[in-house]
Design a protein around this motif. Sequence first.
Motif, PDB file in Angstrom:
ATOM      1  N   ILE A  86     -20.748 -19.865 -30.387  1.00  0.00           N
ATOM      2  CA  ILE A  86     -21.133 -18.892 -31.410  1.00  0.00           C
ATOM      3  C   ILE A  86     -22.298 -19.456 -32.221  1.00  0.00           C
ATOM      4  CG2 ILE A  86     -20.364 -17.758 -33.533  1.00  0.00           C
ATOM      5  CD1 ILE A  86     -17.552 -17.787 -32.428  1.00  0.00           C
ATOM      6  N   PRO A  87     -23.334 -18.667 -32.480  1.00  0.00           N
ATOM      7  CA  PRO A  87     -24.425 -19.143 -33.336  1.00  0.00           C
ATOM      8  C   PRO A  87     -23.892 -19.485 -34.733  1.00  0.00           C
ATOM      9  CG  PRO A  87     -25.049 -17.130 -32.190  1.00  0.00           C
ATOM     10  CD  PRO A  87     -23.582 -17.309 -31.974  1.00  0.00           C
ATOM     11  N   ALA A  88     -24.144 -20.697 -35.171  1.00  0.00           N
ATOM     12  CA  ALA A  88     -23.623 -21.142 -36.465  1.00  0.00           C
ATOM     13  C   ALA A  88     -24.136 -20.279 -37.613  1.00  0.00           C
ATOM     14  CB  ALA A  88     -24.000 -22.607 -36.700  1.00  0.00           C
ATOM     15  N   VAL A  89     -25.349 -19.747 -37.460  1.00  0.00           N
ATOM     16  CA  VAL A  89     -25.938 -18.935 -38.537  1.00  0.00           C
ATOM     17  C   VAL A  89     -25.173 -17.638 -38.761  1.00  0.00           C
ATOM     18  CG1 VAL A  89     -28.260 -19.873 -38.288  1.00  0.00           C
ATOM     19  CG2 VAL A  89     -27.576 -17.927 -36.892  1.00  0.00           C
ATOM     20  N   HIS A  90     -24.341 -17.242 -37.796  1.00  0.00           N
ATOM     21  CA  HIS A  90     -23.569 -16.009 -37.943  1.00  0.00           C
ATOM     22  C   HIS A  90     -22.182 -16.239 -38.550  1.00  0.00           C
ATOM     23  CE1 HIS A  90     -25.913 -13.852 -34.461  1.00  0.00           C
ATOM     24  NE2 HIS A  90     -26.653 -14.118 -35.513  1.00  0.00           N
ATOM     25  N   LEU A 132     -19.859 -24.245 -32.407  1.00  0.00           N
ATOM     26  CA  LEU A 132     -20.829 -23.634 -33.308  1.00  0.00           C
ATOM     27  C   LEU A 132     -22.200 -24.189 -32.955  1.00  0.00           C
ATOM     28  CD1 LEU A 132     -18.913 -23.763 -36.706  1.00  0.00           C
ATOM     29  CD2 LEU A 132     -19.304 -21.772 -35.241  1.00  0.00           C
ATOM     30  N   LEU A 133     -23.075 -23.314 -32.495  1.00  0.00           N
ATOM     31  CA  LEU A 133     -24.377 -23.743 -32.017  1.00  0.00           C
ATOM     32  C   LEU A 133     -25.399 -23.723 -33.138  1.00  0.00           C
ATOM     33  CD1 LEU A 133     -24.255 -21.667 -28.748  1.00  0.00           C
ATOM     34  CD2 LEU A 133     -23.779 -24.088 -28.989  1.00  0.00           C
ATOM     35  N   PRO A 134     -26.265 -24.726 -33.175  1.00  0.00           N
ATOM     36  CA  PRO A 134     -27.295 -24.787 -34.225  1.00  0.00           C
ATOM     37  C   PRO A 134     -28.332 -23.703 -34.034  1.00  0.00           C
ATOM     38  CG  PRO A 134     -27.670 -26.491 -32.590  1.00  0.00           C
ATOM     39  CD  PRO A 134     -26.337 -25.860 -32.250  1.00  0.00           C
ATOM     40  N   GLY A 135     -29.237 -23.600 -34.999  1.00  0.00           N
ATOM     41  CA  GLY A 135     -30.289 -22.598 -34.931  1.00  0.00           C
ATOM     42  C   GLY A 135     -31.123 -22.740 -33.678  1.00  0.00           C
ATOM     43  N   ASP A 136     -31.745 -21.645 -33.277  1.00  0.00           N
ATOM     44  CA  ASP A 136     -32.422 -21.634 -31.978  1.00  0.00           C
ATOM     45  C   ASP A 136     -33.692 -22.462 -31.933  1.00  0.00           C
ATOM     46  OD1 ASP A 136     -34.515 -18.742 -32.050  1.00  0.00           O
ATOM     47  OD2 ASP A 136     -33.635 -19.800 -33.723  1.00  0.00           O
ATOM     48  N   THR A 137     -34.103 -23.048 -33.047  1.00  0.00           N
ATOM     49  CA  THR A 137     -35.275 -23.918 -33.013  1.00  0.00           C
ATOM     50  C   THR A 137     -34.902 -25.361 -33.350  1.00  0.00           C
ATOM     51  OG1 THR A 137     -35.772 -23.419 -35.347  1.00  0.00           O
ATOM     52  CG2 THR A 137     -36.805 -22.029 -33.688  1.00  0.00           C
ATOM     53  N   THR A 138     -33.621 -25.685 -33.322  1.00  0.00           N
ATOM     54  CA  THR A 138     -33.177 -26.992 -33.791  1.00  0.00           C
ATOM     55  C   THR A 138     -33.145 -28.052 -32.690  1.00  0.00           C
ATOM     56  OG1 THR A 138     -31.843 -25.963 -35.513  1.00  0.00           O
ATOM     57  CG2 THR A 138     -31.320 -28.232 -34.950  1.00  0.00           C
ATOM     58  N   THR A 139     -32.576 -27.720 -31.526  1.00  0.00           N
ATOM     59  CA  THR A 139     -32.373 -28.730 -30.504  1.00  0.00           C
ATOM     60  C   THR A 139     -33.419 -28.640 -29.398  1.00  0.00           C
ATOM     61  OG1 THR A 139     -30.951 -27.369 -29.111  1.00  0.00           O
ATOM     62  CG2 THR A 139     -29.889 -28.555 -30.909  1.00  0.00           C
ATOM     63  N   THR A 140     -33.649 -29.775 -28.757  1.00  0.00           N
ATOM     64  CA  THR A 140     -34.603 -29.820 -27.648  1.00  0.00           C
ATOM     65  C   THR A 140     -34.156 -28.902 -26.519  1.00  0.00           C
ATOM     66  OG1 THR A 140     -35.174 -32.107 -28.179  1.00  0.00           O
ATOM     67  CG2 THR A 140     -35.710 -31.330 -25.965  1.00  0.00           C
ATOM     68  N   THR A 141     -32.847 -28.902 -26.231  1.00  0.00           N
ATOM     69  CA  THR A 141     -32.323 -28.061 -25.156  1.00  0.00           C
ATOM     70  C   THR A 141     -32.631 -26.592 -25.414  1.00  0.00           C
ATOM     71  OG1 THR A 141     -30.517 -29.608 -24.734  1.00  0.00           O
ATOM     72  CG2 THR A 141     -30.236 -27.357 -23.922  1.00  0.00           C
ATOM     73  N   GLN A 142     -32.416 -26.162 -26.632  1.00  0.00           N
ATOM     74  CA  GLN A 142     -32.657 -24.763 -26.960  1.00  0.00           C
ATOM     75  C   GLN A 142     -34.151 -24.433 -27.001  1.00  0.00           C
ATOM     76  OE1 GLN A 142     -29.762 -25.217 -30.249  1.00  0.00           O
ATOM     77  NE2 GLN A 142     -29.297 -23.096 -29.851  1.00  0.00           N
ATOM     78  N   GLN A 143     -34.960 -25.399 -27.422  1.00  0.00           N
ATOM     79  CA  GLN A 143     -36.398 -25.189 -27.386  1.00  0.00           C
ATOM     80  C   GLN A 143     -36.872 -24.981 -25.948  1.00  0.00           C
ATOM     81  OE1 GLN A 143     -38.229 -24.425 -29.754  1.00  0.00           O
ATOM     82  NE2 GLN A 143     -38.721 -26.055 -31.204  1.00  0.00           N
ATOM     83  N   VAL A 144     -36.400 -25.831 -25.041  1.00  0.00           N
ATOM     84  CA  VAL A 144     -36.762 -25.697 -23.629  1.00  0.00           C
ATOM     85  C   VAL A 144     -36.289 -24.358 -23.090  1.00  0.00           C
ATOM     86  CG1 VAL A 144     -36.336 -26.590 -21.312  1.00  0.00           C
ATOM     87  CG2 VAL A 144     -36.789 -28.179 -23.198  1.00  0.00           C
TER      88      VAL A 144
END
Length: 227
Positions: free
Chosen positions: A42-46, A200-212
């Motif tokens: 789940i996106p943590a921001v939600h 709880l997943l961090p924001g979509d610009t936080t981790t390298t994995t999500q950036q990729v």
Amino acid sequence: MMLRLTGVMLVIVLCLGAIGWFGQHDKVNNALYRAYYGDHGIPAVHQDVYKEAAATYDVDWRLLAAVHRVETIFSHSSSMRSSVGAIGPFQFMPRTWLGWQYDTDDQKGDVPEDEVDLTDLTLIEQYGGLGRDGDDDGKADPHSLVDSAHAAAYYLSEHGGQTNDSIESIQNAIFEYNRSDQYVSDVMSFYEQYQDELSLLPGDTTTTTQQVARYTIRYLDWFAGWA
């Protein structure tokens, strides 16, 4: 020489395409939710949005998250609209949001948004609608994650989905939300998953994995449209 020029042209096209797609945050974010958030947590921001709405109407916030997951895979896009006309993050039919006492020719629940203001709290009260003003800004916006989360929590609560209700009652509340046995099964599956183990997943610009993941999705989408 010709091959070299072709290569340069291709690089230029790719760069221009990338610049254009980098600006389309909503589309890329929705793709990211489908490809990453939908399967991994789940996106943590939600979380705070779910918790506040759920506490207001005495439902389990993880149930609310499960409904959001099944409805739109955690999207909060303002342009979300289904093939049958349901709108917003939690997919309400416009007439359900405004109220079925509103007189319109469409019997499936669609109301053209240029025909009436769906956010008008006075009209929602007049026509017995489901719309809720979750963020106290004076309007109930079906495209707002906060407002639609409150409306979903209210609806589940009113139909037997409160925290102390039985599993059978909660299942019935989910069925009332969307009259499909498969829908109930899908929501319950995620609800049980979130109760057992919740990421709880961090924001979509936080981790390298999500950036990729974001950049990969952008390029794949661009190539699919360009090819």
